[in-house]
Design an enzyme around this catalytic site. Structure first.
Site, PDB file in Angstrom:
ATOM      1  N   ASP A 143     -26.409 -16.271  17.462  1.00  0.00           N
ATOM      2  CA  ASP A 143     -25.077 -16.610  17.965  1.00  0.00           C
ATOM      3  C   ASP A 143     -24.582 -17.834  17.206  1.00  0.00           C
ATOM      4  O   ASP A 143     -25.262 -18.864  17.167  1.00  0.00           O
ATOM      5  CB  ASP A 143     -25.120 -16.921  19.461  1.00  0.00           C
ATOM      6  CG  ASP A 143     -25.311 -15.667  20.307  1.00  0.00           C
ATOM      7  OD1 ASP A 143     -25.336 -14.564  19.733  1.00  0.00           O
ATOM      8  OD2 ASP A 143     -25.440 -15.797  21.535  1.00  0.00           O
ATOM      9  N   ASP A 172     -19.525  -6.438  28.421  1.00  0.00           N
ATOM     10  CA  ASP A 172     -20.196  -7.595  29.013  1.00  0.00           C
ATOM     11  C   ASP A 172     -19.864  -7.639  30.490  1.00  0.00           C
ATOM     12  O   ASP A 172     -18.692  -7.720  30.876  1.00  0.00           O
ATOM     13  CB  ASP A 172     -19.733  -8.877  28.310  1.00  0.00           C
ATOM     14  CG  ASP A 172     -19.912  -8.775  26.792  1.00  0.00           C
ATOM     15  OD1 ASP A 172     -20.986  -8.295  26.373  1.00  0.00           O
ATOM     16  OD2 ASP A 172     -18.987  -9.159  26.048  1.00  0.00           O
TER      17      ASP A 172
END
Length: 237
Positions: free
Chosen positions: A8, A129
């Site tokens: 990330d 998500d």
């Protein structure tokens, strides 16, 4: 089953968030490129790369870092975060990204999603998500009222290569995969599924592999704090 180590990107560094909270960020490597090389040297062939700055702001300064990882490693890159129009999809696929992950735009503008799938068959994934069974967008900051399974039904005929399902409440927590919920989802979804959020140990991954119906798993925090040994993980590829 495909093993996706995760990187990330935030402010040019390799980080992990806790439950998607940008205020709870831990830096694990100042050089995302070095981290990608480490994964490659350990024998991994795939990488899940997310541009958190892009996801949050819709634009990013991480393009040079991403391009370096693409061009100077042999990893198959699955890239997401702030990719919200066809121009960006074209750019990244033309620059060597294996799979482009669409999240916010896939939920807000399904015409773009459908066109992307038609232009690049087998190259477009959708990130769903989920927080408390509802989809979140824009870097997980904005909560929608859309239920996961209801939205998945809409995607069946789009030509989406895979769904990346992230349990936000477990992401970065190492509490383990919510197998009870996951099994319900598997029964309802025909699109290949990649699971993310809560992976805590090798046993989690073996159990996931034994389900036989999950295409892949994304692992972040447990790798970085060494709860999962990369040499052991490599054997499960």
């Amino acid at each position: 089953m495909i093993i996706f180590p995760a990187i990330d990107l935030k402010d040019g560094k390799c980080v992990r968030l806790y439950k998607g909270d940008f205020q709870k960020t831990t830096i694990f490597n100042d050089s995302p490129y070095d981290q990608a090389l480490k994964f490659q040297r350990k024998g991994f062939t795939n990488l899940h790369l997310i541009d958190l700055d892009g996801a949050l702001k819709g634009k990013s300064n991480n393009k040079k870092i991403i391009n370096k990882i693409i061009t100077k490693t042999n990893l198959k890159i699955q890239l997401g975060g702030g990719i919200r129009n066809l121009k960006q999809v074209h750019f990244w696929i033309n620059n060597g990204v294996e799979t482009v992950v669409l999240g916010t735009v896939a939920i807000q503008n399904q015409k773009i999603l459908k066109k992307a799938c038609n232009l690049f068959p087998g190259r477009i994934a959708v990130a769903l998500d989920v927080r408390d069974n509802l989809l979140a967008i824009k870097g997980w900051i904005k909560q929608t009222k859309l239920k996961l399974l209801d939205f998945c039904k809409k995607l069946e005929d789009f030509g989406v290569s895979r769904i990346i399902y992230t349990d936000i409440n477990r992401d970065g927590t190492k509490k383990g995969i919510n197998f009870l919920e996951l099994k319900k989802i598997i029964k309802k979804i025909s699109i290949p599924l990649v699971v993310s959020g809560g992976v805590s140990n090798i046993t989690n991954i073996k159990k996931l592999k034994n389900l036989g119906t999950v295409e892949g798993v994304i692992i972040g925090k447990a790798i970085y704090d060494k709860s999962i040994n990369l040499n052991q993980l490599k054997k499960l590829i």
